[in-house]
Design an enzyme around this catalytic site. Structure first.
Site, PDB file in Angstrom:
ATOM      1  N   HIS A 245       0.845  -1.197   0.000  1.00 52.35           N
ATOM      2  CA  HIS A 245       0.000   0.000   0.000  1.00 52.35           C
ATOM      3  C   HIS A 245       0.883   1.251   0.000  1.00 52.35           C
ATOM      4  O   HIS A 245       2.103   1.151   0.185  1.00 52.35           O
ATOM      5  CB  HIS A 245      -0.943   0.007   1.225  1.00 52.35           C
ATOM      6  CG  HIS A 245      -0.239   0.112   2.531  1.00 52.35           C
ATOM      7  ND1 HIS A 245      -0.035  -0.972   3.366  1.00 52.35           N
ATOM      8  CD2 HIS A 245       0.335   1.169   3.161  1.00 52.35           C
ATOM      9  CE1 HIS A 245       0.614  -0.581   4.433  1.00 52.35           C
ATOM     10  NE2 HIS A 245       0.867   0.710   4.342  1.00 52.35           N
TER      11      HIS A 245
HETATM   12  P1  TYD Z   1      -1.355  -2.279   7.541  1.00 48.77           P
HETATM   13  O1  TYD Z   1      -0.848  -0.906   7.749  1.00 48.77           O
HETATM   14  O2  TYD Z   1      -1.999  -2.593   6.221  1.00 48.77           O
HETATM   15  O3  TYD Z   1      -0.183  -3.359   7.798  1.00 48.77           O
HETATM   16  P2  TYD Z   1       1.218  -3.662   7.041  1.00 48.77           P
HETATM   17  O4  TYD Z   1       1.582  -2.492   6.196  1.00 48.77           O
HETATM   18  O5  TYD Z   1       2.178  -3.887   8.137  1.00 48.77           O
HETATM   19  O6  TYD Z   1       1.001  -4.887   6.230  1.00 48.77           O
HETATM   20  O7  TYD Z   1      -2.358  -2.645   8.719  1.00 48.77           O
HETATM   21  C1  TYD Z   1      -2.808  -3.963   8.920  1.00 48.77           C
HETATM   22  C2  TYD Z   1      -4.109  -3.900   9.698  1.00 48.77           C
HETATM   23  O8  TYD Z   1      -3.871  -3.295  10.978  1.00 48.77           O
HETATM   24  C3  TYD Z   1      -5.190  -3.084   9.012  1.00 48.77           C
HETATM   25  O9  TYD Z   1      -6.410  -3.768   9.155  1.00 48.77           O
HETATM   26  C4  TYD Z   1      -5.253  -1.804   9.800  1.00 48.77           C
HETATM   27  C5  TYD Z   1      -4.732  -2.182  11.170  1.00 48.77           C
HETATM   28  N1  TYD Z   1      -3.996  -1.070  11.813  1.00 48.77           N
HETATM   29  C6  TYD Z   1      -4.583  -0.366  12.839  1.00 48.77           C
HETATM   30  O10 TYD Z   1      -5.718  -0.621  13.250  1.00 48.77           O
HETATM   31  N2  TYD Z   1      -3.887   0.670  13.422  1.00 48.77           N
HETATM   32  C7  TYD Z   1      -2.651   1.006  13.024  1.00 48.77           C
HETATM   33  O11 TYD Z   1      -2.026   1.974  13.584  1.00 48.77           O
HETATM   34  C8  TYD Z   1      -2.041   0.281  11.940  1.00 48.77           C
HETATM   35  C9  TYD Z   1      -0.658   0.625  11.441  1.00 48.77           C
HETATM   36  C10 TYD Z   1      -2.756  -0.756  11.369  1.00 48.77           C
END
Ligand code: TYD
Length: 156
Positions: free
Chosen positions: A56
């Site tokens: 993303h």
């Molecule tokens: P995401 O940022 O997509 O994870 P990564 O980049 O590490 O793969 O987040 C994964 C999930 O966690 C998504 O459902 C949103 C949740 N999340 C929160 O609720 N709060 C946060 O501060 C973060 C970073 C993620």
């Protein structure tokens, strides 16, 4: 990639500081070691070796990533070029501005990646579709062109 909003930042580190101790203390001070006010800190942990995350970009969020333990590969793309950063030192942070598609690979079991961020969590700030990301990048370049020409569109 020559982007100014993606770079490694050396964090001030106090070597030992305590007699008989060999460990160090590294410090991240908001507004000094990173160019934004820190509003949130989260950490990625418990992943298996070679596990892949990310996929993303963010519209406005700034982040500074510090591998507190273990190592991570962070691959950043601006839509035209990509660059890989191997994060393996808790004495360094990777600054990532808005608008970079990221892929994060856990390089060793037990790795912990701390992320300081400029805003609270907001799903609306995420771009999770790659085509949408490319369109967002294109719109940024369009805005750049306009600001370089004082808002006047240059002749073709
Ligand atoms: P995401 O940022 O997509 O994870 P990564 O980049 O590490 O793969 O987040 C994964 C999930 O966690 C998504 O459902 C949103 C949740 N999340 C929160 O609720 N709060 C946060 O501060 C973060 C970073 C993620």
């Amino acid at each position: 990639m020559e982007d100014r909003d993606v770079r490694l930042v050396e964090l001030p580190t106090v070597e030992s500081g305590v007699p008989e101790a060999v460990g160090a203390i590294s410090v991240l001070t908001g507004g000094e070691d990173c160019p934004f006010e820190i509003k949130r800190i989260y950490w990625i942990h418990g992943g298996r070796k070679d596990e892949v995350r990310g996929h993303h970009a963010h519209r406005t969020l700034w982040q500074l990533m510090v591998p507190l333990a273990g190592s991570f590969d962070v691959i950043l793309s601006n839509g035209a070029e990509s660059r890989m950063f191997r994060l393996a030192s808790a004495r360094q942070g990777l600054l990532v501005g808005p608008g970079y598609w990221r892929t994060i690979v856990v390089r060793s079991e037990g790795s912990v990646l701390m992320v300081a961020a400029s805003a609270a969590y907001s799903e609306a700030d995420y771009i999770r579709d790659y085509e949408e990301f490319l369109a967002f990048r294109k719109s940024l370049r369009g805005a750049d062109e306009l600001s370089r020409t004082d808002g006047r569109v240059r002749d073709a």
